[in-house]
Design an enzyme around this catalytic site. Structure first.
Site, PDB file in Angstrom:
ATOM      1  N   SER A  18       0.793  -1.233   0.000  1.00  0.00           N
ATOM      2  CA  SER A  18       0.000   0.000   0.000  1.00  0.00           C
ATOM      3  C   SER A  18       0.821   1.278   0.000  1.00  0.00           C
ATOM      4  O   SER A  18       0.249   2.370  -0.066  1.00  0.00           O
ATOM      5  CB  SER A  18      -0.976   0.009   1.191  1.00  0.00           C
ATOM      6  N   TYR A  47     -11.219   1.965   4.970  1.00  0.00           N
ATOM      7  CA  TYR A  47     -10.018   1.659   4.204  1.00  0.00           C
ATOM      8  C   TYR A  47     -10.260   0.491   3.266  1.00  0.00           C
ATOM      9  O   TYR A  47     -10.605  -0.615   3.706  1.00  0.00           O
ATOM     10  CB  TYR A  47      -8.870   1.340   5.155  1.00  0.00           C
ATOM     11  N   LYS A 103      -0.014   3.505  -2.850  1.00  0.00           N
ATOM     12  CA  LYS A 103      -1.127   4.467  -2.835  1.00  0.00           C
ATOM     13  C   LYS A 103      -0.669   5.917  -2.912  1.00  0.00           C
ATOM     14  O   LYS A 103      -1.360   6.765  -3.491  1.00  0.00           O
ATOM     15  CB  LYS A 103      -1.985   4.242  -1.581  1.00  0.00           C
TER      16      LYS A 103
END
Length: 403
Positions: free
Chosen positions: A71, A186, A74
């Site tokens: 992640s 999330y 991101k």
């Protein structure tokens, strides 16, 4: 260089001395606006599961070893979207379905009926680009919602699109788990955000990242493409002993901005340094200063969004630097990551932008103290207390050396 570098080196060396019962590996890189001030690493890039074979078959970690970002991808996806906002080709307030029509068809999860079947209803609230950028659209990862895994199984789709064979159509079939704009949740929002990037730019995500972020910054080793030199994954098992295996194969057919990049810590540091410097590094500008300022502002709306984000972030806060487990006074969500730092034991500055990847790949940008850093391990599960403990020790020494 950093005056406390030797103390950080020693902490990493001690923590990785036995990769089977300690930490298998750690990479840390830190920089100020003017340049790198620390680079340290310890442990192994590749390990056999039999400790007796380590010296013969193990491959030591290097400063340029290729990690899975998970992640930490991101942040790059968010930068890409903000570039298009700067160009006037996109607005944070836009209804994102005008770029990605599937968003009009996404359903809202309501529960299970008396036959244990999934109950869905139409979503009537437009999903904006800002909702996607701030994880307030209502999508949820299975790790963070009690029903998401079961819903995916019932619908016969993957829980995320990142695994090999994951499809855009699967992403669209996964429902919302909260009404858009209602709360922080999330999930796959940045995947949708980068579908917007592809639609507006006319480029694949790999092409967009390379042309508009990586090449301008002189980065050559971050990509969605498979890299045969990528380090193995370490899995913490029973009794705290680690087992090792190949990193999971990521999606080869499509790329999504929520996860999937792989690359070296020093290269990722160039992205962080550019943001620390207001969007520019070595003459290359990836964002305007005004846009970088926007990333460091609170973008959550209303008490419910703030409360839900506080609950989401509490486990990390509890494990790292504030043992009381109370949210930081300035804890909120900006663009690209969370904001917080006031009261952290290391001396981290207020409104530090930070996030991580599933395999304990942490990064932060502290503008008030003028420093950014990565602390990567590529071990599972996320939230290993041993990782947190070493991270805290190293961060304390980092800020001590900056004083």
């Amino acid at each position: 260089m950093l005056s406390t570098a030797s103390a950080i080196d020693a902490a990493i060396r001690d923590a990785t001395a036995d990769p089977y019962t300690g930490l298998p590996r750690v990479t840390m890189v830190a920089a100020t606006r003017d340049g790198e001030v620390y680079r340290g690493f310890g442990g192994w890039a590749q390990l056999p599961n039999d400790p007796a074979k380590l010296e013969a078959e193990g491959v030591p970690l290097t400063g340029d070893s290729i990690h899975g970002l998970y992640s930490s991808t991101k942040l790059v996806g968010t930068i890409a979207a903000l570039q298009l906002v700067e160009q006037g080709r996109l607005s944070l307030d836009d209804d994102a379905s005008q770029y990605v029509p599937e968003l009009k068809t996404v359903k809202l999860f309501k529960g299970f009926d008396d036959k244990d079947e999934v109950v869905l209803e139409d979503n009537t609230t437009p999903i904006t680009v800002k909702m996607l950028a701030t994880h307030t659209a209502g999508f949820a990862y299975w790790l963070f919602h009690p029903h998401a895994g079961k819903v995916a199984e019932k619908l016969g789709i993957p829980t995320t699109p990142y695994d090999r064979g994951g499809k855009r159509s699967d992403l669209a079939r996964m429902p919302l788990f909260a009404k858009p704009g209602e709360r922080f949740s999330y999930g796959t929002c940045i995947d949708w955000l980068t579908l917007v990037v592809e639609a507006v730019s006319g480029l694949s995500l790999e092409e967009y990242f390379q042309q508009n972020i990586f090449r301008p910054l002189g980065i050559t080793d971050i990509s969605f493409k498979p890299n045969p030199t990528q380090i193995c994954m370490a899995y913490e098992g029973d009794g705290g002993k680690y087992q090792f295996g190949p990193s999971p194969l990521m999606n080869l057919e499509a790329n999504f901005g929520g996860s999937g990049l792989k690359g070296s810590a020093p290269s990722y540091m160039r992205i962080l340094r550019a943001l620390l410097r207001g969007g520019e590094l070595d003459g290359a500008r990836i964002l305007e200063e005004e846009t970088v300022e926007l990333m460091f502002e609170d973008h959550l709306d209303g008490e419910q969004q703030h409360t839900s984000f506080g609950a989401f972030g509490a486990p990390v806060v509890e494990s790292f630097s504030r043992k009381a487990g109370k949210p930081l006074p300035d804890m909120t969500y900006g663009l690209g990551g969370s904001l917080g730092g006031e009261g952290v034991a290391s001396g981290r500055g207020a409104k530090t932008l930070t996030w991580s990847g599933l395999a304990n790949t942490f990064w932060w940008i502290d503008r008030s103290r003028g420093v950014c850093a990565v602390f990567w391990s590529n071990i599972l599960p996320f939230g290993s207390q041993r990782v947190y403990d070493l991270w805290e020790t190293c961060e304390v020494e980092l800020y001590k050396g900056l004083s």
